[in-house]
Enzyme design. Sequence first.
Site, PDB file in Angstrom:
ATOM      1  N   GLU A 219      -5.677 -67.585  31.793  1.00 27.16           N
ATOM      2  CA  GLU A 219      -4.573 -66.692  31.615  1.00 27.16           C
ATOM      3  C   GLU A 219      -4.595 -66.248  30.169  1.00 27.16           C
ATOM      4  OE1 GLU A 219      -1.494 -69.512  33.026  1.00 27.16           O
ATOM      5  OE2 GLU A 219      -1.072 -69.809  30.920  1.00 27.16           O
ATOM      6  N   HIS A 261       4.658 -69.919  30.321  1.00 23.27           N
ATOM      7  CA  HIS A 261       3.696 -70.966  29.590  1.00 23.27           C
ATOM      8  C   HIS A 261       3.879 -70.799  28.175  1.00 23.27           C
ATOM      9  CE1 HIS A 261       0.891 -72.082  33.404  1.00 23.27           C
ATOM     10  NE2 HIS A 261       2.188 -72.605  33.236  1.00 23.27           N
TER      11      HIS A 261
END
Lengths: 303, 397
Positions: A219, A261
Amino acid sequence: MSILINENTKVLVQGLTGKTGTFHTEQALDYHGSQMVGGIHPKKGGSIWTCGSGSAQGKELPIFASVAEGKAETGADASVVYVPPAGAASAIIEAIDAQIPLIICITEGVPVKDMVEVKARLADSNSRLVGPNCPGLLTPEACKIGIMPGSIFQKGTVGVVSRSGTLTYEAVYQTTTAGLGQTTAVGIGGDPVKGTEFIDVLDLFLDDDDTKSIIMIGEIGGSAEEEASEWLMEQAKLGRKKPIAGFIAGRTAPPGRTMGHAGAVISGGKGGADDKISAMETAGIVVSPSPAKLGETLLKAIG
Amino acid sequence: MNIHEYQAKKLLAGFGASVSKGAAVLSASDIDAAVDAMPGPVYVVKSQIHAGGRGKGTFKELPEDAKGGVRVCFSADEAKSNAKEMFGKTLVTKQTGPSGKQVNRLYIEDGADIDRELYLSILVDRETSLFSFVASTEGGMDIETVAHDTPEKIHTIGINSLTGITDADVEKLSAAFELEGAAKEDAKSLFPILYKAFTDSDMSLLEINPLVVLKDGHLRVLDAKVSFDGNALFRHADIVELRDETEEDEKEIEASKHDLAYIALDGDIGCMVNGAGLAMATMDIIKLYGATPANFLDVGGGATTEKVTAAFKIITSDPNVKGILVNIFGGIMRCDVIAQGVVQAVQEVGLQVPLVVRLEGTKVAEGKAIINESDLNVIAADDLDDAAQKIVKAVKG
């Protein structure tokens, strides 16, 4: 075979007596009898924890006052940490000091400063840390450590490594549906400073004879995907190579914003999805344009 | 969490760093007193917003040739009139986006006699897992441009967290900045002070651009940008109090009260997803099929019906939302809890736009049953691909 964990792995649970630790330990015991061998609580040493649900209902586990004691009594070779953020780093350091070979930290929200210290201590230790802020590991029909749903797994040939929990589930589900199954799935976690990076896990998958292909899910944020891609190219020159499908989440994420995150942020013009995707493609990874086509893309990579 | 420049300087001064004398202005009526408190003869009037590029920014309400968001003035009267012109106006910089940010706070600062401008930051170096200083002699400029055009002018010095900053580290930094004389002496105390401020306060970024060498040879912190590690705020109640909610999106503030990770975007498809990676991937797949997401929203692993209801309300409060996609892969998160939350939210706030729901994983059958048994006008989807196509079709026709 598998990597990191198998049916013989004996696991201590740090934070077993809490709600989260209890729930997931019951699930782990229920999953093909994963060997959870005891819990740790500094003030409840000597007491007994009883499994309250699932196929292992009624099973009792001893609580030890320290990881060192738990390891000496049970011969555990792994420890999973469910301790809340404020105490998570101390729990990891206790496991490092007790020379537990494999430590998995599930806890989300550990301060970066604490992790920087943990990393410094890991450097000259005998331990490997996976996480924090990760779903853990699972080897089908053998051992489940952490919070991944066992029901979507099937024993097979794909190694899965991912920075995201739910995208790990997508990859597992889609490789199960495609009839390939998995050797081991490893969630390395979504924090900026973490114990295990892509390269560590890819190295193990390349070594594992039963792992015939790999799915790698990254990511935005940092440059671990770029580093892994470069490393894979070097390994390919040495003849170590397996078909790999990849995916990068966050192509549409705005710069400067932390996307859930702690590590998923494009900052200072670095960590964007496009750079990662092009690095991975250069390394021969077939990158899926869609999170819904991970299984399909892997079949294409296998050829 | 970010704070304003004037708050950052106060914090750094508290650790012993040398900053200019200054006064914060929180209402227009404070301007005169703040200016009069400065010694003069040079005054700097600085807009306080959470965005960079203020000096080169433009005010929406002012003529195009008006000065930017940071102004150097050479008399008290000039400082006062400039401050009054800037206060309450909307400043647009390259970091604010076209809508800009309202200037509700100003900082009036004593002018500095500058010899050289340097760049210093402390950050978390993800490649080495260390706190690192980034040093460059090219201060006062956009550091990304420096990094791109002249990477040899950027020096990165990692600090061992177990020993802390050493004399050798300070020496390396001084060499990177080409410091001499009084500045080199100042560095011996200033760099350890900055490192202590960074670690003691759990910062994630401390950027001083510029750090200046004054004409008298001493070092001074001339600008300061500070971000804190959100995961460490639980041990810093004093820092949490510095939060300026007017700088944040209202929906994001509401979401943070419910412990939801939500980020407002400018598209028209609202998303509710579990897991940060899947939430980003859901945004990506919406874009892949030709529409744009209205938000990022991760309901997290342990969401309750109440939390899901709150999330749904936040999504529907955005007037740009023309359709909603709920995408859940239940691991810890149970599909029946999500379904219950969606049904309850719709009963409370109504449903004016198409809703596509994709459920997979733990308790999926129970979740689907709850949706089917409700009277909701829900479009069910089999997988993520199907879900994305259906919501884009429903919105775009």
